[in-house]
Design a protein around this motif. Structure first.
Motif, PDB file in Angstrom:
ATOM      1  N   CYS A   3       2.783  -8.928  32.601  1.00 52.66           N
ATOM      2  CA  CYS A   3       1.574  -9.729  32.837  1.00 52.66           C
ATOM      3  C   CYS A   3       0.819  -9.125  34.030  1.00 52.66           C
ATOM      4  N   LYS A   5      -1.158 -10.557  35.917  1.00 48.31           N
ATOM      5  CA  LYS A   5      -1.343 -11.512  37.028  1.00 48.31           C
ATOM      6  C   LYS A   5      -0.082 -11.730  37.847  1.00 48.31           C
ATOM      7  N   CYS A   6       1.108 -11.749  37.143  1.00 53.69           N
ATOM      8  CA  CYS A   6       2.314 -12.113  37.894  1.00 53.69           C
ATOM      9  C   CYS A   6       3.468 -11.130  37.713  1.00 53.69           C
ATOM     10  N   CYS A  22       1.448 -13.137  30.524  1.00 51.88           N
ATOM     11  CA  CYS A  22       2.652 -13.899  30.196  1.00 51.88           C
ATOM     12  C   CYS A  22       2.196 -15.218  29.549  1.00 51.88           C
ATOM     13  N   HIS A  25       0.197 -17.648  31.935  1.00 51.10           N
ATOM     14  CA  HIS A  25      -1.151 -17.190  32.283  1.00 51.10           C
ATOM     15  C   HIS A  25      -2.060 -17.120  31.072  1.00 51.10           C
TER      16      HIS A  25
END
Ligand code: AMP
Ligand code: FES
Ligand code: ZN
Ligand code: ZN
Length: 316
Positions: A3, A5-6, A22, A25
């Motif tokens: 992902c 973002k994370c 993910c 998100h």
């Protein structure tokens, strides 16, 4: 794939957006995108009452889910068309839509065409048209009529449908291949209620890929009808969607840029409505009170008044 973002394991990779996400998100990203489009195209506000036309399919049920998650005042409308197709298409759609509403404590209006008008869509098509392929046009006309009427009578500010990017790109391809100026002018994320009796219409998912909507429904655990309407099999829309999928496979993002470039061209004034078309649109149907493009009864009322013309389409 991770992902962006994370760094957790990604469940989806959206090549047109160059974005892997993910589950958590992705399930945040879809509503955030939808909200962005609702605001960008001035579809409706948190203070307005929204009627969601829900077919029992992944797009409209997911749209209802998203709007409720975003805090909009969204009720549902299910129109029972009486289509069986050998697997109880309408019954199954109605059952899943009612279950969805009940489980979330949402308000759902149900309009049954046969109960209301004494005939199913199939019977109306058999009475008014000869051909099997006309069922979809009878169905479309009936749905549009009932959607506008229910929204008006219920005092809703806007009616929304679950049309996604693939639907809009297929419609655009069809309208472009035919160079239909009237349809091109009116194809838009939001259609203002520009005459008395018309309710504003909006398509909040118009920029979201069908594939991403299917992933959203699946990951949110939304139960929906997988099958297409049996009358849509072999339709132009499905053919054009197939062509666009071939294009997209070779050129990721092609569908989105086709649709967005069209919106930009329109915003730039490429398809300005003609003055005579504007004047043409200011009529009210004397039978039902809904707006119509010509003086006299609207297309729906004329269809309902039509005598028997041909044999019924093959029963599905
Ligand atoms: P379709 O024309 O079947 O692709 O559907 C487009 C949109 O129209 C769906 O996403 C729904 O919002 C709405 N819709 C289609 N069928 C129904 C129905 N039977 N009742 C209510 N809304 C519907
Ligand atoms: Fe109307 Fe298929 S949904 S004919
Ligand atoms: Zn993440
Ligand atoms: Zn009418």
């Amino acid at each position: 794939m991770r992902c962006v973002k994370c760094g957790q394991k990604a469940v989806i990779n959206m090549r047109p957006h160059k974005l892997a996400l993910c589950q958590d998100h992705f399930l945040e990203w879809i509503p955030a995108q939808t909200e962005r489009f609702i605001e960008k195209y001035r579809m409706f506000s948190l203070q307005e009452r929204v009627l969601v036309a829900v077919s029992g399919g992944k797009d409209s049920l997911s749209l209802w889910d998203i709007l409720v998650r975003l805090g909009y005042q969204a009720d549902g409308l299910y129109i029972c068309l009486g289509i069986d197709g050998g697997f109880g298409y309408s019954d199954q759609s109605q059952r899943l839509t009612e279950k969805f509403a009940l489980e979330r404590g949402l308000r759902l209006h149900v309009v049954d065409v046969a109960k209301e008008y004494g005939e199913t869509i199939i019977q109306i098509a058999g009475r008014t048209h000869r051909g099997f392929e006309k069922t979809c046009s009878v169905c479309g006309l009936t749905k549009r009529h009932i959607m506008n009427r229910t929204a008006r009578q219920g005092g809703y500010h806007v009616l929304v449908t679950g049309h996604n990017l693939d639907d809009e790109a297929a419609t655009l391809l069809s309208n472009t291949l035919n160079w239909s100026p009237g349809y091109l002018v009116r194809q838009s994320p939001v259609l203002e209620a520009d005459q008395p009796g018309l309710v504003r219409k909006a398509k909040p998912l118009c920029r979201i890929y069908e594939r991403d909507m299917a992933a959203y429904a699946l990951l949110r655990g939304i139960e929906y009808v997988y099958e297409e309407c049996p009358y849509a099999v072999g339709s132009n829309t499905i053919f054009y969607k197939g062509l666009l999928n071939q294009l997209e496979a070779q050129r990721p993002g092609a569908k989105l840029s086709f649709y967005l470039s069209f919106l930009q061209a329109k915003a730039g004034g490429l398809f300005a409505p003609q003055a005579d078309q504007e004047i043409d649109r200011l009529h009210t149907c004397p039978s039902c009170g809904q707006p119509t493009t010509a003086p006299g009864d609207c297309a729906f009322c004329r269809m309902m008044a039509k005598p028997v013309q041909g044999s019924a389409p093959p029963g599905l």
